[in-house]
Scaffold this motif. Structure first.
Motif, PDB file in Angstrom:
ATOM      1  N   GLY A 119     103.670-112.498 -28.274  1.00 37.48           N
ATOM      2  CA  GLY A 119     102.879-111.772 -29.267  1.00 37.48           C
ATOM      3  C   GLY A 119     101.484-112.351 -29.362  1.00 37.48           C
ATOM      4  O   GLY A 119     100.759-112.441 -28.374  1.00 37.48           O
ATOM      5  N   LEU A 120     101.122-112.790 -30.537  1.00 33.54           N
ATOM      6  CA  LEU A 120      99.808-113.408 -30.740  1.00 33.54           C
ATOM      7  C   LEU A 120      99.871-114.915 -30.575  1.00 33.54           C
ATOM      8  O   LEU A 120      98.957-115.630 -30.937  1.00 33.54           O
ATOM      9  CB  LEU A 120      99.278-113.052 -32.135  1.00 33.54           C
ATOM     10  N   LEU A 254      98.114-120.107 -30.096  1.00 36.42           N
ATOM     11  CA  LEU A 254      98.593-120.171 -28.725  1.00 36.42           C
ATOM     12  C   LEU A 254      99.423-121.431 -28.504  1.00 36.42           C
ATOM     13  O   LEU A 254     100.366-121.438 -27.720  1.00 36.42           O
ATOM     14  CB  LEU A 254      97.410-120.128 -27.753  1.00 36.42           C
ATOM     15  N   GLY A 255      99.095-122.490 -29.216  1.00 35.62           N
ATOM     16  CA  GLY A 255      99.905-123.705 -29.180  1.00 35.62           C
ATOM     17  C   GLY A 255      99.910-124.379 -27.824  1.00 35.62           C
ATOM     18  O   GLY A 255      98.919-124.375 -27.082  1.00 35.62           O
ATOM     19  N   GLU A 265      91.265-116.248 -21.837  1.00 32.45           N
ATOM     20  CA  GLU A 265      90.028-115.591 -22.239  1.00 32.45           C
ATOM     21  C   GLU A 265      90.139-115.238 -23.721  1.00 32.45           C
ATOM     22  O   GLU A 265      90.967-114.428 -24.117  1.00 32.45           O
ATOM     23  CB  GLU A 265      89.808-114.321 -21.414  1.00 32.45           C
ATOM     24  N   LYS A 266      89.330-115.898 -24.529  1.00 29.60           N
ATOM     25  CA  LYS A 266      89.324-115.668 -25.977  1.00 29.60           C
ATOM     26  C   LYS A 266      90.722-115.793 -26.580  1.00 29.60           C
ATOM     27  O   LYS A 266      91.169-114.964 -27.371  1.00 29.60           O
ATOM     28  CB  LYS A 266      88.724-114.290 -26.303  1.00 29.60           C
ATOM     29  N   ILE A 289      99.961-111.090 -26.160  1.00 30.66           N
ATOM     30  CA  ILE A 289      99.442-112.400 -25.768  1.00 30.66           C
ATOM     31  C   ILE A 289      98.574-112.333 -24.516  1.00 30.66           C
ATOM     32  O   ILE A 289      97.881-113.279 -24.173  1.00 30.66           O
ATOM     33  CB  ILE A 289     100.599-113.397 -25.550  1.00 30.66           C
ATOM     34  N   ASN A 290      98.577-111.187 -23.800  1.00 30.88           N
ATOM     35  CA  ASN A 290      97.785-111.105 -22.575  1.00 30.88           C
ATOM     36  C   ASN A 290      96.494-110.318 -22.797  1.00 30.88           C
ATOM     37  O   ASN A 290      96.292-109.690 -23.846  1.00 30.88           O
ATOM     38  CB  ASN A 290      98.614-110.520 -21.418  1.00 30.88           C
ATOM     39  N   THR A 291      95.628-110.369 -21.798  1.00 34.71           N
ATOM     40  CA  THR A 291      94.378-109.615 -21.877  1.00 34.71           C
ATOM     41  C   THR A 291      93.994-109.120 -20.485  1.00 34.71           C
ATOM     42  O   THR A 291      94.266-109.779 -19.475  1.00 34.71           O
ATOM     43  CB  THR A 291      93.232-110.459 -22.470  1.00 34.71           C
ATOM     44  N   TYR A 292      93.394-107.947 -20.452  1.00 33.61           N
ATOM     45  CA  TYR A 292      92.878-107.334 -19.224  1.00 33.61           C
ATOM     46  C   TYR A 292      91.963-106.191 -19.648  1.00 33.61           C
ATOM     47  O   TYR A 292      92.017-105.753 -20.813  1.00 33.61           O
ATOM     48  CB  TYR A 292      94.013-106.830 -18.332  1.00 33.61           C
TER      49      TYR A 292
END
Length: 337
Positions: A119-120, A254-255, A265-266, A289-292
């Motif tokens: 998740g986050l 994110l831990g 990224e951010k 939790i991912n980015t693109y």
């Protein structure tokens, strides 16, 4: 402690992590799911179980908690295993390309693929600004109710006004010897029916309800034995208690994942949208939790990402087999033995 062996270790038991179990199960891959929260469902279960969700295909409206229940029922044939209430700390890649995942409690999971569905990020409790509060953590102060029996016949003070505080006030009213709910507002943020039940319990004398109030101090000698409550910003009130449980929600972080060598990224994990793989072979990231480019933080998008992740993971777990897409309408659901 015995080592758990599985095909895929899924980090995160939210809706996307649970659906990933389903997609993996269709391909005869076993999953072990780890989550820092003591229950499955992620934010849906812990923060807003009674809130409706409107963008799940086929459901004009479904309660968040009901969606979690349905996902759990959907994955029953694949017999996933769970480690709950433990945060994933370490990722140790082996010479053969497999992984050992270690948790905060020393649990070890041996797997060929890791799917991060956090998740986050891992959720940490939002702690009130009370002096010396941390000195009593584990000694009467706790931020989650993992085992309600711990509070049987004890004096308990809860703080908060959301769904979690209301739900636990209702439950613990029949467990604790004495229960006090402290809320800074005059009305609750949680489900109306839960708020009404809490007010009824207060009227019946089964719980003490202090509105427009805040816990300002904690006391004890090595172990918590009391708190100070400030009522309406003017009157101090002392309460003898064995436990203080502030339930002010969770903060996503994110831990330890930050130290795994993942491309970030951010505060999110960068993935390849072909299969949602990360820069570490064998490690995938799905869901919020991912980015693109073009990323949408929607549950249904996470479901899509889970399906493509599972197909890619199949090639790692069964390198000598050719993947053939089989529709559930034709094959049905084949239970894992």
């Amino acid at each position: 402690m015995d080592r758990i062996t599985t095909d895929i270790c899924i980090v995160g038991a939210g809706p996307v992590g649970l659906f990933a179990v389903f997609e993996a199960g269709l391909l005869k891959m076993r999953c072990h799911v780890v989550d820092a929260l003591p229950v499955v469902g992620g934010q849906l279960a812990e923060i807003y179980p009674k809130k409706p969700i409107y963008d799940i295909p086929g459901f004009p409206s479904i309660l968040a908690g009901e969606l979690v229940d349905n996902l759990m029922k959907q994955i029953e044939p694949f017999h996933p295993t769970f480690t709950l209430g433990e945060r994933v700390e370490e990722l140790d890649k082996q010479e053969d390309g497999s992984f050992i995942v270690r948790t905060s409690e020393g649990t070890e999971i041996a797997c060929k693929v890791v799917a991060i569905a956090g998740g986050l990020g891992s959720f940490e409790p939002r702690k009130p600004a009370i002096e010396s509060l941390e000195n009593f953590e584990g000694k009467g102060v706790t931020y989650m109710v993992r085992d309600p029996e711990l509070f049987r016949s004890k004096k308990v003070v809860l703080a908060g006004g959301g769904d979690s505080a209301l739900d636990w006030a209702i439950y613990l009213a029949g467990v604790a010897e004495e229960l006090t709910l402290v809320h800074r507002g005059s009305t609750f943020r949680g489900a109306p029916e839960s708020a009404e039940k809490v007010l009824t319990l207060a009227e019946e004398g089964q719980i003490k309800l202090l509105l427009k109030s805040n816990v300002t101090e904690v006391q004890g000698n090595g172990k918590l034995d009391g708190v100070t409550v400030l009522i309406d910003n003017q009157t101090e009130y002392q309460i003898k208690t064995d436990y203080f449980i502030p339930l002010f929600g969770l903060v996503p972080k994110l831990g330890p994942l930050e130290n795994w060598g993942l491309e970030l990224e951010k505060g999110a994990i960068v993935v390849n949208t072909v299969d949602y793989s990360t820069n570490i072979p064998g490690v995938y990231a799905i869901g919020d939790i991912n980015t693109y480019p073009g990323k949408l933080k929607l549950i249904l998008c996470g479901f899509h990402e889970s399906a493509l992740m599972a197909q890619s993971a199949y090639n790692i777990i069964y390198p000598d087999k050719k993947f053939v897409l089989k529709y559930t309408t034709v094959n049905g659901i084949q239970e894992l033995s």
